[in-house]
Write a protein that holds these residues in place. Structure first.
Motif, PDB file in Angstrom:
ATOM      1  N   GLU A  32       0.820  -1.209   0.000  1.00  0.00           N
ATOM      2  CA  GLU A  32       0.000   0.000   0.000  1.00  0.00           C
ATOM      3  C   GLU A  32       0.857   1.264   0.000  1.00  0.00           C
ATOM      4  N   ALA A  66       2.414   1.418  -3.602  1.00  0.00           N
ATOM      5  CA  ALA A  66       1.544   1.496  -4.776  1.00  0.00           C
ATOM      6  C   ALA A  66       1.219   2.937  -5.167  1.00  0.00           C
ATOM      7  N   ALA A  80       2.261   4.713  -8.649  1.00  0.00           N
ATOM      8  CA  ALA A  80       1.228   5.177  -9.581  1.00  0.00           C
ATOM      9  C   ALA A  80       1.386   6.666  -9.874  1.00  0.00           C
ATOM     10  N   VAL A 140       1.892  -1.717 -10.039  1.00  0.00           N
ATOM     11  CA  VAL A 140       1.207  -1.948  -8.757  1.00  0.00           C
ATOM     12  C   VAL A 140       1.115  -3.445  -8.467  1.00  0.00           C
ATOM     13  N   LEU A 171      -6.634  -2.863  -3.950  1.00  0.00           N
ATOM     14  CA  LEU A 171      -5.914  -3.173  -5.187  1.00  0.00           C
ATOM     15  C   LEU A 171      -6.743  -2.807  -6.412  1.00  0.00           C
ATOM     16  N   LEU A 182      -7.555   1.119  -6.666  1.00  0.00           N
ATOM     17  CA  LEU A 182      -6.458   1.936  -7.185  1.00  0.00           C
ATOM     18  C   LEU A 182      -6.302   1.732  -8.684  1.00  0.00           C
ATOM     19  N   ALA A 183      -6.421   0.477  -9.129  1.00  0.00           N
ATOM     20  CA  ALA A 183      -6.243   0.174 -10.553  1.00  0.00           C
ATOM     21  C   ALA A 183      -7.311   0.836 -11.410  1.00  0.00           C
TER      22      ALA A 183
END
Length: 756
Positions: free
Chosen positions: A190, A193, A197, A668, A248, A251-252
């Motif tokens: 976390e 990531a 990003a 990520v 996950l 965020l993606a």
């Protein structure tokens, strides 16, 4: 047409238009939604999945325990072993160490029922090892949080007896180890990531403000969903795993959706449009693609609700919610923010980076690299199709022999944690002692002579028929008419051998002994049984989940593009992408090809929940790219380009945003591939590989090759399907750029022509 103004069709276009006109209202509503969701969720509290929700005999055994009102304590064991080869468990020094351990753990006040190995006869056959067993006081669910003083006490005794190995293992200590490792892993993921990003977005946009917007939207969507998860958990229980998967996925998709929107808005401004016009075009085109993609991803995530497994249902619902929240935020608050910021979205520009980026692109945002690749593909589409499809099929072939199971402690962590060594040594010395099978017996009268005799016969035959080497422990709960029999399984940490011992107990020994007593129920649970039952349920869920996801994704593609060919192509290409990911997983983690490169040597299996999880996640996420690229191709076709020109335009103009989105996702997911837990490593490698394949081979080679070969048949819709509702709502850039113009009926005629 209303008052001389052509009405823009489509939910995304209307939502974007409203948000741009009511900028502050849209932002305030979004902030209030996030704050209220988190506030109400925090007040409501989250209810997590209970063990009783497990499948098969494991769930039935837990139900018996729960119905009886029993609080099964967390069992712990201290393993004492002579390391010099000559000391025996009967020697004074060994006995002294055993007594010191008993005094130390008992003195913490955290344990009960401490049993000496000399009383319980838990001595090894070679006479060099012994097991001291006890229970942790209080609720077994919280035992991992309270076991630290006991572990410290055992370590002190170890320091005083250098000639002996003194180590603790059990459900509480393993739970603490797993919880710490799981928490540390996800904290690492976390914390890494978001900066990763943000860094990639900064490179993609070349401006700090533009890069911050997608991350900000993704984080607010995640925060809101965390609150919604707590509220929904009172109907559908949630879990820490579901929370991690939600982070996950959130965020993606959150970053992806904003990236699609921002890139289109920026592209239109670079083409000379004013800010308002660029925003309208982005809302009508990329906004619509986001909604189509988001709904498709939600449908895919909903497939997990058909597994019948509470953990999967929690993951599916949490993922579905975060995708829906991110989708709504992308088409509402994002246009408002872009309208508020205007040219300030370019604040914090990196001049050098922008010069490099311009050198790599043609005018109009087209990628020179992808233009060159696409040129070769379109010149020889048959060759490109055969080579690319053949390569992916070859990569997928190892998946035919995929073996799945719940990973044992040594498979999960390798030699990275000290407790893994303890686990192996206990299983080698006392096979199955570290993770015994537990027979939960429910009878009308547990003290009836025939019941006691059946339990005695069961213990005797378990050893004589080769399922266990003992010692077999029986715990009676007379008031509740329940008994629990702990049976160390021959096979120990070898899952396949331990499952054979379990099958012997379940299929032969139990029917021949306990099964002869009328009205007696005796489900067998434990780590090995849990893995077997879970795996069986997952295998049984594959067909309904696959069917649901594929059928509904097909229908959505059919409705949103009004083309049977496009819908079939989308399904086939996505299945090919998932198959390739399965092949890579099997080759690396099961067969060990290149496993040392990712720190996965010796695992030998795929964690049982991963194939179905990957299918659902990847099928959903890959639709992001497919919808975005095909929407752009269809838009170009509606503007009058030939199919081949539309393919080239659509792919090269979307290549930059698809590449950027894919790089973020791969980066990520790759973070998870660096974690210590093999299940997380497998998930990270599987997701990263599939996204990489999907964004390059599938979208850059196979999709244009297939569409080029099909040519006008890409837009085929049979006459018997023309009754389907028209959900296309495509708006060309020209039409949206001049909203005061009268509708152009030629576009409608051309649209209908595409359906022939």
């Amino acid at each position: 047409m209303v008052n001389g103004v052509a009405r823009v069709r489509g939910v995304a276009a209307r939502a974007g238009g409203w948000s741009a006109r009511h900028r502050w209202a849209a932002v305030v509503i979004w902030v209030l939604f996030v704050v209220l969701a988190m506030g109400i969720g925090s007040a409501a509290g989250r209810i997590d999945v209970k063990d009783g929700a497990l499948p098969g005999e494991v769930g039935r055994a837990q139900q018996i325990i729960d119905d009886a009102g029993l609080k099964e304590p967390a069992g712990e064991t201290v393993f004492v072993q002579a390391t010099d080869g000559s000391t025996k468990a009967t020697d004074p020094a060994f006995r002294s160490a055993v007594n010191d351990v008993i005094k130390a753990v008992d003195g913490t006040g955290e344990v009960t029922k401490v049993t000496s190995p000399y009383t319980a006869k838990t001595l090894s056959r070679d006479g060099r090892s012994a097991l001291i067993q006890f229970d942790v006081r209080g609720d077994s669910d919280t035992a991992p949080d309270r076991i630290a003083p006991v572990l410290d006490a055992v370590k002190k005794v170890q320091a005083e007896h250098k000639g002996l190995r003194i180590e603790e293992i059990g459900s509480a200590s393993m739970g603490k180890t797993f919880k710490d490792a799981f928490g540390d892993d996800f904290k690492k993921a976390e914390y890494s990531a978001v900066p990763v990003a943000l860094g990639i977005l900064l490179i993609a946009f070349g401006a700090l403000v533009a890069a911050l917007l997608p991350v900000a939207l993704a984080l607010t969507a995640i925060i809101a969903t965390m609150g919604l998860m707590a509220i929904v958990s009172h109907v559908q229980a949630m879990s820490d795993t579901a929370n991690s998967v939600m982070l996950l996925v959130g965020l993606a998709v959150g970053v992806d959706y904003c990236l699609f929107y921002l890139r289109r808005e920026r592209e239109e401004r670079e083409a000379g449009r004013d800010a308002q016009t660029a925003l309208r075009i982005a809302a009508a085109t990329s906004g619509r693609a986001i909604i189509v993609s988001g709904v498709t991803v939600c449908v895919a995530m909903a497939g997990m609700l058909f597994t019948g497994l509470a953990e999967f249902e929690a993951m599916g619902l949490a993922s579905l919610m975060v995708v829906a929240v991110a989708m709504v935020g992308s088409v509402t608050v994002l246009p408002a923010l872009l309208s508020l910021l205007g040219e300030r979205v370019e604040k914090g520009r990196l001049p050098f980076l922008n010069r490099v980026k311009r050198g790599k692109r043609n005018r109009g945002g087209e990628s020179r690299v992808w233009r060159a690749v696409l040129g070769a593909v379109l010149r020889r589409p048959k060759a490109a199709l055969v080579i690319a499809a053949g390569a992916l099929i070859a990569i997928a072939l190892p998946a035919v022999g995929m073996h799945t199971q719940n990973l044992t402690l040594d498979q999960e962590f390798g030699d990275s944690l000290p407790i893994v060594g303890t686990y192996d040594r206990v299983n080698q010395t006392f096979p199955g002692g570290a993770s015994p099978a537990n027979v939960v017996i429910k009878a009308t009268d547990i003290n009836a002579p025939q019941v006691k005799q059946a339990i005695t016969d069961f213990r005797t035959q378990a050893i004589s028929r080769g399922a266990s080497d003992g010692p077999i422990k029986v715990t009676l709960h007379s008031a509740e008419n329940v008994a629990v029999v702990d049976v160390p399984l021959i096979g120990g940490s070898d899952q396949k051998k331990a499952e054979k011992s379990l099958d012997l107990l379940r299929d032969h020994i139990r029917p021949d002994t306990l099964g002869k007593v009328s009205g007696l129920d005796a489900p067998i649970t434990g780590q090995v049984a849990g893995s077997k039952d879970f795996n069986a349920r997952i295998v049984g869920a594959v067909t309904p989940v696959f069917a649901f996801v594929v059928v509904f994704a097909f229908l959505l593609m059919l409705l949103c593009f009004r083309s049977l060919t496009i819908a079939i192509t989308a399904i086939v290409l996505n299945l090919l992408s998932v198959g390739a990911a399965y092949g890579v997983l099997t080759a690396v983690f099961q067969h060990g090809w290149g496993a040392s490169l990712v720190g996965a040597a010796g695992v030998g299996a795929i964690v049982s929940w991963l194939p179905l999880f990957l299918f659902v996640i990847l099928f959903g996420l890959s639709m992001d790219y497919h919808v975005f690229v095909v929407s752009r191709i269809r838009e170009a076709r509606l503007q009058g380009r030939s199919t081949r020109d539309a393919i080239q335009h659509g792919v090269v103009t979307t290549a930059g945003v698809v590449t950027s989105a894919a790089v973020i996702m791969v980066a990520v997911f790759a973070i998870f591939g660096t974690l210590s837990m093999q299940s997380m490593k497998q998930m990270g490698v599987g997701l990263a590989t599939a996204v990489l394949i999907d964004a390059t081979v599938i979208r850059g080679v196979l999709l244009p090759a297939v569409m080029a070969l099909l040519d006008e048949r890409n837009w085929y819709l049979p006459k018997w399907l023309r009754w389907l509702p028209d959900m296309t709502h495509d708006e060309s850039a020209a039409a949206v750029a001049h909203p005061t113009a009268a509708p152009h009926h030629g576009d409608g005629d051309r649209d209908r022509a595409l359906h022939v």
